[in-house]
Design an enzyme around this catalytic site. Structure first.
Site, PDB file in Angstrom:
ATOM      1  N   TYR A 284      33.608  42.783  39.009  1.00 60.32           N
ATOM      2  CA  TYR A 284      34.966  43.204  38.213  1.00 60.32           C
ATOM      3  C   TYR A 284      34.627  43.204  36.641  1.00 60.32           C
ATOM      4  O   TYR A 284      35.251  42.398  35.838  1.00 60.32           O
ATOM      5  CB  TYR A 284      36.010  42.304  38.625  1.00 60.32           C
TER       6      TYR A 284
ATOM      7  N   ASN B 210      32.638  43.594  29.240  1.00 59.57           N
ATOM      8  CA  ASN B 210      33.205  42.646  28.025  1.00 59.57           C
ATOM      9  C   ASN B 210      32.259  41.162  28.404  1.00 59.57           C
ATOM     10  O   ASN B 210      31.690  40.902  27.359  1.00 59.57           O
ATOM     11  CB  ASN B 210      34.649  42.521  28.744  1.00 59.57           C
TER      12      ASN B 210
ATOM     13  N   CYS C 196      43.740  36.014  35.934  1.00 58.81           N
ATOM     14  CA  CYS C 196      44.907  36.298  35.155  1.00 58.81           C
ATOM     15  C   CYS C 196      46.116  35.673  35.895  1.00 58.81           C
ATOM     16  O   CYS C 196      47.332  36.323  35.511  1.00 58.81           O
ATOM     17  CB  CYS C 196      45.122  37.682  34.768  1.00 58.81           C
TER      18      CYS C 196
ATOM     19  N   GLU D 238      45.654  33.255  31.088  1.00 57.47           N
ATOM     20  CA  GLU D 238      44.293  33.548  31.434  1.00 57.47           C
ATOM     21  C   GLU D 238      43.763  32.167  31.462  1.00 57.47           C
ATOM     22  O   GLU D 238      43.790  31.489  30.873  1.00 57.47           O
ATOM     23  CB  GLU D 238      43.651  34.579  30.347  1.00 57.47           C
TER      24      GLU D 238
END
Length: 195
Positions: free
Chosen positions: A47, A52, A153, A187
């Site tokens: 994922y 990032n 999350c 988060e």
């Protein structure tokens, strides 16, 4: 983003998954880097979105191999790799479930055929799943790795996945990041090490 004394540049695609709060994201990336001592082994990321974490952690590992199902996010990840002049990161457009089935030999994937996964020395896995968390097969697969960096999350699905992962791993670090101010969403970051 400014992380570890360096500026990282990211392209974010409208409608694609990304960490929405740049300031908090810098703290998340710094935390993930602190969980990643410089190693001569490899990082697996499931994922990965637009890369990032992959991009910001690349210098901590010999090789980073990251998967993402979204075609636009994978394109952005390749663009981000080029913008940041990163050489040791590879991306594949497959879901976590497809990657898990491939690694178990249950259902080999054509897209993973030439990725030289048999040469990889994955000692750390990073996952940042959607609100649904990890499916059971993927959770079992990542439990085989010595170190897990889990970014979540959704505290509810994180709790469910940690019930399974705590059978093989112990939590060494835990962090909360208020990525969504003025909402009830939070988060979380969990660093686990094999028992």
């Amino acid at each position: 983003l400014d992380v570890a004394g360096r500026q990282w540049h990211y392209q974010q695609i409208e409608g694609g998954f990304t960490q929405p709060n740049g300031g908090v994201n810098q703290h998340m990336l710094s935390w993930a880097r602190a969980c990643s001592n410089t190693r001569d082994d490899d990082l697996l990321e499931l994922y990965c979105g637009n890369g990032n974490f992959s991009i910001a952690l690349a210098d901590k590992y010999r090789r980073v191999f990251a998967t993402e199902i979204s075609k636009t996010s994978v394109k952005a990840a390749f663009d981000n790799k080029a913008m940041n002049q990163i050489e040791n990161v590879d991306f594949a457009r497959v879901s976590a479930e497809e990657f898990t089935a491939h690694m178990s030999g249950e259902h080999p994937r054509r897209r993973l055929k030439d990725c030289q996964l048999e040469d990889a020395d994955f000692q750390t896995v990073l996952v940042d799943p959607p609100r649904a968390g990890l499916d059971e097969a993927s959770c079992q697969m990542i439990s085989q790795y010595p170190r897990i960096i889990y970014v979540s999350c959704n505290p509810d699905t994180l709790e469910q996945n940690l019930e399974m992962l705590s059978k093989t791993h112990e939590i060494k670090r835990f962090a909360l990041f208020d990525q969504f101010p003025y909402t009830h969403h939070i988060e979380s970051g969990v660093y686990l090490v094999k028992k």
